[in-house]
Design a protein around this motif. Structure first.
Motif, PDB file in Angstrom:
ATOM      1  N   VAL A   1      43.902  19.684  50.060  1.00 40.26           N
ATOM      2  CA  VAL A   1      44.926  20.572  49.485  1.00 40.26           C
ATOM      3  C   VAL A   1      44.615  22.031  49.826  1.00 40.26           C
ATOM      4  CG1 VAL A   1      45.933  21.411  47.342  1.00 40.26           C
ATOM      5  CG2 VAL A   1      45.417  18.965  47.607  1.00 40.26           C
ATOM      6  N   SER A   2      43.370  22.429  49.674  1.00 38.77           N
ATOM      7  CA  SER A   2      43.008  23.819  49.941  1.00 38.77           C
ATOM      8  C   SER A   2      41.525  23.903  50.272  1.00 38.77           C
ATOM      9  CB  SER A   2      43.315  24.705  48.738  1.00 38.77           C
ATOM     10  OG  SER A   2      42.480  24.376  47.649  1.00 38.77           O
ATOM     11  N   CYS A   3      41.166  25.009  50.886  1.00 35.12           N
ATOM     12  CA  CYS A   3      39.759  25.287  51.155  1.00 35.12           C
ATOM     13  C   CYS A   3      39.540  26.780  50.985  1.00 35.12           C
ATOM     14  CB  CYS A   3      39.371  24.841  52.563  1.00 35.12           C
ATOM     15  SG  CYS A   3      37.662  25.225  53.007  1.00 35.12           S
ATOM     16  N   THR A   4      38.646  27.132  50.052  1.00 40.05           N
ATOM     17  CA  THR A   4      38.322  28.532  49.794  1.00 40.05           C
ATOM     18  C   THR A   4      36.936  28.828  50.325  1.00 40.05           C
ATOM     19  OG1 THR A   4      39.720  28.570  47.828  1.00 40.05           O
ATOM     20  CG2 THR A   4      38.058  30.292  48.023  1.00 40.05           C
ATOM     21  N   ASP A   5      36.858  29.742  51.268  1.00 43.25           N
ATOM     22  CA  ASP A   5      35.584  30.081  51.883  1.00 43.25           C
ATOM     23  C   ASP A   5      34.779  30.967  50.938  1.00 43.25           C
ATOM     24  OD1 ASP A   5      34.847  30.905  55.368  1.00 43.25           O
ATOM     25  OD2 ASP A   5      33.573  30.246  53.706  1.00 43.25           O
ATOM     26  N   THR A   6      33.526  31.177  51.258  1.00 45.84           N
ATOM     27  CA  THR A   6      32.665  31.995  50.403  1.00 45.84           C
ATOM     28  C   THR A   6      33.086  33.461  50.396  1.00 45.84           C
ATOM     29  OG1 THR A   6      31.114  32.168  52.255  1.00 45.84           O
ATOM     30  CG2 THR A   6      30.661  30.483  50.601  1.00 45.84           C
ATOM     31  N   ASP A   7      33.914  33.861  51.348  1.00 46.37           N
ATOM     32  CA  ASP A   7      34.418  35.249  51.324  1.00 46.37           C
ATOM     33  C   ASP A   7      35.691  35.382  50.492  1.00 46.37           C
ATOM     34  OD1 ASP A   7      36.084  35.344  54.613  1.00 46.37           O
ATOM     35  OD2 ASP A   7      36.386  34.094  52.855  1.00 46.37           O
ATOM     36  N   GLY A   8      36.122  34.260  49.895  1.00 48.82           N
ATOM     37  CA  GLY A   8      37.293  34.287  49.037  1.00 48.82           C
ATOM     38  C   GLY A   8      38.604  33.955  49.716  1.00 48.82           C
ATOM     39  N   SER A   9      38.606  33.853  51.035  1.00 49.32           N
ATOM     40  CA  SER A   9      39.837  33.509  51.736  1.00 49.32           C
ATOM     41  C   SER A   9      40.151  32.030  51.533  1.00 49.32           C
ATOM     42  CB  SER A   9      39.701  33.814  53.224  1.00 49.32           C
ATOM     43  OG  SER A   9      38.637  33.069  53.790  1.00 49.32           O
ATOM     44  N   THR A  10      41.423  31.708  51.420  1.00 50.27           N
ATOM     45  CA  THR A  10      41.849  30.336  51.129  1.00 50.27           C
ATOM     46  C   THR A  10      42.881  29.861  52.138  1.00 50.27           C
ATOM     47  OG1 THR A  10      41.461  30.643  48.763  1.00 50.27           O
ATOM     48  CG2 THR A  10      42.861  28.800  49.405  1.00 50.27           C
ATOM     49  N   ALA A  11      42.684  28.657  52.618  1.00 48.58           N
ATOM     50  CA  ALA A  11      43.672  27.984  53.456  1.00 48.58           C
ATOM     51  C   ALA A  11      44.318  26.871  52.639  1.00 48.58           C
ATOM     52  CB  ALA A  11      43.015  27.410  54.700  1.00 48.58           C
ATOM     53  N   TYR A  12      45.581  26.603  52.885  1.00 47.31           N
ATOM     54  CA  TYR A  12      46.321  25.606  52.128  1.00 47.31           C
ATOM     55  C   TYR A  12      46.962  24.590  53.065  1.00 47.31           C
ATOM     56  CZ  TYR A  12      46.103  29.038  48.332  1.00 47.31           C
ATOM     57  OH  TYR A  12      45.683  29.922  47.372  1.00 47.31           O
ATOM     58  N   ARG A  13      47.135  23.405  52.536  1.00 45.49           N
ATOM     59  CA  ARG A  13      47.909  22.401  53.241  1.00 45.49           C
ATOM     60  C   ARG A  13      49.341  22.921  53.363  1.00 45.49           C
ATOM     61  NH1 ARG A  13      46.257  17.928  54.146  1.00 45.49           N
ATOM     62  NH2 ARG A  13      47.549  16.376  55.179  1.00 45.49           N
ATOM     63  N   ASP A  14      49.993  22.631  54.487  1.00 43.63           N
ATOM     64  CA  ASP A  14      51.343  23.161  54.706  1.00 43.63           C
ATOM     65  C   ASP A  14      52.296  22.783  53.590  1.00 43.63           C
ATOM     66  OD1 ASP A  14      51.490  22.886  58.364  1.00 43.63           O
ATOM     67  OD2 ASP A  14      50.617  24.399  57.047  1.00 43.63           O
ATOM     68  N   SER A  15      52.180  21.573  53.080  1.00 42.34           N
ATOM     69  CA  SER A  15      53.144  21.090  52.091  1.00 42.34           C
ATOM     70  C   SER A  15      53.008  21.773  50.735  1.00 42.34           C
ATOM     71  CB  SER A  15      53.022  19.579  51.921  1.00 42.34           C
ATOM     72  OG  SER A  15      51.739  19.239  51.428  1.00 42.34           O
ATOM     73  N   VAL A  16      51.912  22.512  50.511  1.00 43.44           N
ATOM     74  CA  VAL A  16      51.744  23.187  49.223  1.00 43.44           C
ATOM     75  C   VAL A  16      51.792  24.702  49.355  1.00 43.44           C
ATOM     76  CG1 VAL A  16      50.334  21.240  48.447  1.00 43.44           C
ATOM     77  CG2 VAL A  16      49.208  23.361  49.206  1.00 43.44           C
TER      78      VAL A  16
ATOM     79  N   GLY B   1      24.943  23.945  38.624  1.00 46.30           N
ATOM     80  CA  GLY B   1      23.805  23.517  39.433  1.00 46.30           C
ATOM     81  C   GLY B   1      23.655  24.260  40.733  1.00 46.30           C
ATOM     82  N   SER B   2      24.447  25.311  40.926  1.00 47.24           N
ATOM     83  CA  SER B   2      24.300  26.094  42.146  1.00 47.24           C
ATOM     84  C   SER B   2      24.810  27.504  41.901  1.00 47.24           C
ATOM     85  CB  SER B   2      25.076  25.474  43.307  1.00 47.24           C
ATOM     86  OG  SER B   2      26.453  25.751  43.205  1.00 47.24           O
ATOM     87  N   THR B   3      24.420  28.394  42.783  1.00 46.52           N
ATOM     88  CA  THR B   3      25.019  29.721  42.767  1.00 46.52           C
ATOM     89  C   THR B   3      26.439  29.615  43.271  1.00 46.52           C
ATOM     90  OG1 THR B   3      22.874  30.727  43.223  1.00 46.52           O
ATOM     91  CG2 THR B   3      24.821  32.060  43.664  1.00 46.52           C
ATOM     92  N   PHE B   4      27.320  30.322  42.641  1.00 39.73           N
ATOM     93  CA  PHE B   4      28.741  30.165  42.941  1.00 39.73           C
ATOM     94  C   PHE B   4      29.048  30.387  44.410  1.00 39.73           C
ATOM     95  CE2 PHE B   4      33.001  29.681  41.614  1.00 39.73           C
ATOM     96  CZ  PHE B   4      33.769  30.567  42.335  1.00 39.73           C
ATOM     97  N   ASP B   5      28.384  31.334  45.044  1.00 38.83           N
ATOM     98  CA  ASP B   5      28.704  31.681  46.423  1.00 38.83           C
ATOM     99  C   ASP B   5      27.972  30.829  47.453  1.00 38.83           C
ATOM    100  OD1 ASP B   5      28.859  35.212  45.564  1.00 38.83           O
ATOM    101  OD2 ASP B   5      30.401  33.655  45.549  1.00 38.83           O
ATOM    102  N   ASP B   6      27.267  29.806  47.019  1.00 36.48           N
ATOM    103  CA  ASP B   6      26.524  28.973  47.958  1.00 36.48           C
ATOM    104  C   ASP B   6      27.423  28.102  48.823  1.00 36.48           C
ATOM    105  OD1 ASP B   6      23.595  28.246  45.879  1.00 36.48           O
ATOM    106  OD2 ASP B   6      24.096  29.939  47.177  1.00 36.48           O
ATOM    107  N   TYR B   7      28.600  27.765  48.307  1.00 36.84           N
ATOM    108  CA  TYR B   7      29.449  26.792  48.987  1.00 36.84           C
ATOM    109  C   TYR B   7      30.889  27.257  49.053  1.00 36.84           C
ATOM    110  CZ  TYR B   7      25.668  23.485  47.863  1.00 36.84           C
ATOM    111  OH  TYR B   7      24.451  22.849  47.743  1.00 36.84           O
ATOM    112  N   SER B   8      31.553  26.846  50.108  1.00 34.47           N
ATOM    113  CA  SER B   8      33.002  26.894  50.075  1.00 34.47           C
ATOM    114  C   SER B   8      33.461  25.783  49.124  1.00 34.47           C
ATOM    115  CB  SER B   8      33.566  26.655  51.478  1.00 34.47           C
ATOM    116  OG  SER B   8      33.116  25.421  51.993  1.00 34.47           O
ATOM    117  N   ILE B   9      34.620  25.969  48.526  1.00 32.37           N
ATOM    118  CA  ILE B   9      35.128  25.000  47.556  1.00 32.37           C
ATOM    119  C   ILE B   9      36.517  24.558  47.975  1.00 32.37           C
ATOM    120  CG2 ILE B   9      35.799  24.587  45.165  1.00 32.37           C
ATOM    121  CD1 ILE B   9      32.816  24.931  45.503  1.00 32.37           C
ATOM    122  N   GLY B  10      36.718  23.267  47.992  1.00 33.12           N
ATOM    123  CA  GLY B  10      38.026  22.743  48.341  1.00 33.12           C
ATOM    124  C   GLY B  10      38.592  21.863  47.255  1.00 33.12           C
TER     125      GLY B  10
END
Length: 121
Positions: A47-62, A25-34
């Motif tokens: 747990v994680s957050c992946t920005d539209t540029d592909g960079s990902t941040a993670y919770r410290d415990s994972v 229902g959307s273009t893949f790059d329209d949203y960051s995905i967590g």
């Protein structure tokens, strides 16, 4: 926008699982995905957050155990979970519009049914 997580199951401590999040229902790059997880005791935990540029941040415990990858052609986001621990037991969801691991843009937040991950011997 619809999201559907799958791939959960029962795994022993130290084991691995790969979760999939299919987005439609959307273009893949329209949203960051967590990815976030829910437990009766802890509530919702990012747990994680992946920005539209592909960079990902993670919770410290994972960090060092979980890895996000994407298939933009199929509009799927994967969460590879290794060295699983009992504390990782939760229902895992994927959602749009994360700003960081634990914050979300509520005006653009969509999430779907989760998948149960149980880590137990």
């Amino acid at each position: 926008v619809q999201l559907q997580a799958s791939g959960g199951g029962l795994v022993q401590p130290g084991g691995s699982l790969r979760l999939s999040c299919v987005i439609s229902g959307s273009t893949f790059d329209d949203y960051s995905i967590g990815w976030f997880r829910r437990t009766p005791d802890e509530g919702r935990e990012g747990v994680s957050c992946t920005d539209t540029d592909g960079s990902t941040a993670y919770r410290d415990s994972v960090k060092g155990r979980f890895t996000v990858s994407t298939d933009s052609t199929k509009k799927i986001v994967y969460l590879q979970m290794n060295e699983l621990k009992p504390d990782d037991t939760a229902v895992y969801h994927c959602a749009t519009a994360c700003r960081s691991v634990d914050t979300w843009d509520v005006d653009r937040f969509y999430w779907g049914l989760g998948t149960q991950v149980t880590v137990s011997s």
